[in-house]
Design a protein around this motif. Sequence first.
Motif, PDB file in Angstrom:
ATOM      1  N   GLN A  20      -0.039   4.555   7.708  1.00  0.00           N
ATOM      2  CA  GLN A  20       0.472   3.212   7.476  1.00  0.00           C
ATOM      3  C   GLN A  20       2.004   3.185   7.565  1.00  0.00           C
ATOM      4  O   GLN A  20       2.582   2.284   8.174  1.00  0.00           O
ATOM      5  CB  GLN A  20       0.019   2.703   6.095  1.00  0.00           C
ATOM      6  N   VAL A  44       3.654  11.223   0.023  1.00  0.00           N
ATOM      7  CA  VAL A  44       2.773  10.094  -0.263  1.00  0.00           C
ATOM      8  C   VAL A  44       1.465  10.654  -0.804  1.00  0.00           C
ATOM      9  O   VAL A  44       1.231  11.863  -0.774  1.00  0.00           O
ATOM     10  CB  VAL A  44       2.525   9.224   0.994  1.00  0.00           C
ATOM     11  N   SER A  66      -3.858   8.281   4.821  1.00  0.00           N
ATOM     12  CA  SER A  66      -3.819   6.895   5.292  1.00  0.00           C
ATOM     13  C   SER A  66      -2.461   6.245   5.010  1.00  0.00           C
ATOM     14  O   SER A  66      -2.008   5.392   5.780  1.00  0.00           O
ATOM     15  CB  SER A  66      -4.952   6.070   4.680  1.00  0.00           C
ATOM     16  N   GLN A  67      -1.798   6.649   3.930  1.00  0.00           N
ATOM     17  CA  GLN A  67      -0.452   6.139   3.652  1.00  0.00           C
ATOM     18  C   GLN A  67       0.552   6.673   4.670  1.00  0.00           C
ATOM     19  O   GLN A  67       1.483   5.963   5.045  1.00  0.00           O
ATOM     20  CB  GLN A  67      -0.016   6.494   2.235  1.00  0.00           C
ATOM     21  N   ASP A  78       0.802  -1.223   0.000  1.00  0.00           N
ATOM     22  CA  ASP A  78       0.000   0.000   0.000  1.00  0.00           C
ATOM     23  C   ASP A  78       0.836   1.275   0.000  1.00  0.00           C
ATOM     24  O   ASP A  78       0.284   2.365  -0.037  1.00  0.00           O
ATOM     25  CB  ASP A  78      -0.929   0.010   1.221  1.00  0.00           C
ATOM     26  N   LEU A  79       2.159   1.129   0.042  1.00  0.00           N
ATOM     27  CA  LEU A  79       3.039   2.303   0.134  1.00  0.00           C
ATOM     28  C   LEU A  79       3.970   2.393  -1.070  1.00  0.00           C
ATOM     29  O   LEU A  79       4.406   1.384  -1.611  1.00  0.00           O
ATOM     30  CB  LEU A  79       3.885   2.237   1.407  1.00  0.00           C
ATOM     31  N   SER A  80       4.277   3.627  -1.447  1.00  0.00           N
ATOM     32  CA  SER A  80       5.287   3.868  -2.473  1.00  0.00           C
ATOM     33  C   SER A  80       6.571   4.273  -1.757  1.00  0.00           C
ATOM     34  O   SER A  80       6.827   5.445  -1.504  1.00  0.00           O
ATOM     35  CB  SER A  80       4.833   4.988  -3.414  1.00  0.00           C
TER      36      SER A  80
END
Length: 103
Positions: free
Chosen positions: A82, A74, A78-79, A53-55
Amino acid sequence: MKLSPKISAFFMALFLVSLVGCASTQQHQSASEYIDDAVITTKVKAALFNDPDLSAAEINVETYNGEVQLSGFVSTQSQINQAVQVAKKVEGVRKVKNSLLVK
């Protein structure tokens, strides 16, 4: 000649004040602390990279004395949440400072 001891005392006090003002801070790390922080940084980067879910490419990680700072950009709040949670779960992390921004 009575003025001489006063002048000497003045210059001694001035010297001591300037010496204390130039004292180094306690931000010096031993070699083992530096290596520990490098390991923590690597573990946090790997954990962020492995989270689908993350870059992680846009998240920078720095560690000092077990305190991790996340910075970069991001896509959503929410990222950010996270990324902070992922970093907190890494062994050795004492604290996480969040400097991430939503782009």
